[in-house]
Design an enzyme around this catalytic site. Structure first.
Site: not given
Lengths: 421, 421
Positions: A12, A34-35, A145, A187, A189-190, A193, A219, A248-249, A332
């Site tokens: 992004c 790092v990505r 997110t 998760s 990650y979430h 945020k 996205v 995308n996957r 979930e």
């Protein structure tokens, strides 16, 4: 405007940096890269052949005459470099993308959980602390997110960040107040945020910082008007089980004849946004500013909602692919209904790009062009949310604790590229 | 029970370790001794002459025959040592005190803000991650704070951790749900405990961890039955502007003829608890366990509420002291009304010790005994919540950003004892 883009080399961040530069802003990219090192760690690479940052910036300059400045630093650890950069640039806005952003990656192992929380919190908090220390009037625009809201099995109608609730006290007297939406992150990650949200609330209230938190949907898409100008500007496209977002996957899977990996029933409803809308939303957020009000401006950065199984069938019909099903690695709700308000960004000028347009075809073309770069071994998600989910995937009952890696420090943190997986 | 006490050398941790040991539990203290190094950093010392941990433990063993084990480690950084200790002990419960716990210290400088967030979050998250990794059934008992709720100027009636709220959706249909109480932390320290809450919520839900979060009021008093057994077991007593809690600070000020430092109007109402009730509450929490329910058990660990100015006058009357007033270094409501429920701990057996008893006299005796150890320079709070509060203290208007220390890493983090203030 003078604008810093933290994480400006990412999926992004890169198209946003170009978009803001194209629209007359003075842009500096701040990134630790790092990505790119995580690609090495996972043994994957972007479907699209992304170029080194130097080549990217040189191409942009030669094509448009717009210079983008670059500062390489680890924002989670190098506080004084961040502070010095802020003191020198005194940016009108800082756009903050500099966080580990994949839910499956965040659930991969104890080390990945710890890295995600420590990295994401440290970057956000360092930024807030430095802006306070320097007494800057900088507007902080953060990529949050939709996942912080949680996806419960009851139908949800998501407001933008806040909820006005009422409740009785012991005496029966009713109270009413506006609160931050009570998050149920799905998760680590979430979760990171959700933690960010509380940091923002505190610093907006205590120090009057101007902050916009954008709760973004999933996205899809790859290119924007700017990244499409030249192959050297191409944006990254992730399809692997950790970083590949669902649509995308599916597109990659369809292009190479791999059954679409629908997790569980596919009854999950999620919010989506095209990458072109992402960069436009950031521009709208930056240019509209935010008041000093003691209150964080929270906006939902989404265009539409879809059920995952509907997306799978859309892609399957378009490309003649097969819809597969794998046991869900995530804890979930199997099915959920979701509606999301995006009134604020629409009122600022967002005209959402919907899924059933030429952009899906554009994505398909990109995927087909680079399909020889796909490593099918990396498509399945092998990060399990907990023991039950791992056992379900392995068709076992939970008997013994699974073996975890004995590696406590991720290679990505210290600029080497050992595999830990 | 096999119990680990993280932060077992501190003001609450030490008496808790002794209390649980005295009641038949097998106790291990885990500590980095950072609190002792912060004394060096601030140039203060406990009013009471606390002994080195080795002497403390030896005295306890020789007096009672109960051995307390000791593990020295930095829980924020040394994940593998924590995990190995947990794997070896497989504790029934871990009591987690191992966080920086002073609001003024957390607001002292950018470095102190960053240290508090990073340290507190890392310790909590490392503990949760390690318990999940090892598949332990360990009950985690965490010391939270009443301060996470916030102290608004409207009258508050605080439930225990959760609130059942209702709100309409766009269609007007009403929804009702139980949520974590929406926190309004008043300092970076309190913020760190709000962040902890979200970590607990996630790991209870995702991994079924058994967690009790105790929202504690302001602690007063020094000794417990166990620490009073021998001078070598004496508990610490902080009176300085950073670590001295309000009532203990007033007692010291009164004893040495220093005007009681009431912040602002003194109209702040706060919840209090005596240290003897603290150790009893922890015992009740540990021994009552917690179910695997996906839900964190939250209990308010408080005995009573008082207005700060009432406390000041109580102490002044008792000891013939003068009540002073200083501009409030904190950003908070001048006045607030507060009621707090503590039904759960009362139903488990807590019989709260109230202020107007012999214990105030006991504290006074301790203060008088050690009053020659007081450094009056260290009594005022010199940590300001933001620029406005600093300007109010200095009788200035805010003109330029104040000079901050250029020191980015706190000495306390790497076991040396340089001064940074």
């Amino acid at each position: 405007m003078e604008i810093l883009i933290l994480g400006g080399d990412g999926f992004c961040g890169w198209p946003t940096a170009l978009h803001l530069s194209a629209h007359g802003h003075t842009v500096t990219i701040v990134d630790s890269f790092v990505r790119r090192r995580i690609d090495d760690e996972l043994g994957v690479r972007s479907l699209t052949p992304i170029r080194p940052i130097g080549e990217r910036l040189e191409a942009w300059d030669s094509l448009t005459g717009n210079e983008i400045d670059l500062a390489e630093m680890d924002l989670s650890e190098d506080y004084s470099s961040l502070r010095d950069l802020l003191a020198r640039k005194r940016p009108a806005a800082v756009v903050h993308f500099a966080e580990q952003r994949a839910a499956p990656y965040s659930m991969k192992s104890p080390a990945h959980k710890r890295y995600t929380i420590q990295n994401n919190l440290a970057v956000t908090h360092n930024l807030l602390t430095a802006v306070v220390e320097l007494g800057l009037d900088t507007h902080i625009v953060h990529l949050g997110t939709m996942g912080v809201y949680g996806y419960e099995s009851v139908p949800m109608d998501l407001p933008e960040g806040y909820l006005t609730v009422s409740y009785p006290d012991r005496t029966g007297r009713n109270h009413s107040r506006e609160i931050l939406y009570p998050t149920q992150p799905g998760s680590v990650y979430h979760l990171s945020k959700s933690l960010d949200q509380l940091l923002f609330q505190f610093y907006a209230n205590n120090d009057g910082l101007r902050i916009t938190d954008l709760h973004q949907g999933i996205v899809w898409g790859t290119q924007t008007d700017e990244t499409a100008l030249d192959p050297r500007l191409i944006n990254r496209f992730d399809y692997d089980g950790d970083y590949g977002t669902v649509l995308n996957r599916f597109l990659v899977e369809a292009a190479i004849g791999y059954p679409l990996t629908v997790h569980g029933t596919g009854g999950q409803t999620r919010a989506f946004i095209n990458i072109r809308d992402t960069v436009r939303c950031i521009q709208l957020a930056v240019e509209s500013g935010a008041e000093v009000s003691g209150r964080v401006r929270v906006m939902n950065q989404v265009s539409e909602t879809h059920r995952v199984s509907d997306l799978a069938h859309l892609v399957a019909d378009l490309l003649g692919a097969e819809v597969g099903s794998v046991s869900n690695p995530r804890k979930e709700a199997h099915e959920n209904q979701l509606e999301v308000r995006n009134d604020q960004l629409v009122s600022l000028g967002l005209r959402p790009i919907k899924l059933a347009t030429g952009l899906l075809t554009e994505s398909v073309e990109i995927v087909q062009k680079y399909s020889d770069r796909v490593d099918t071994d990396r498509i399945p998600c092998t990060s399990y949310w907990n023991r039950d989910r791992q056992a379900a995937a392995e068709g076992e009952t939970v008997a013994h604790p699974r073996q975890e890696t004995d590696e406590n420090e991720l290679s990505v943190r210290n600029h080497s590229a050992r595999r830990i997986g």
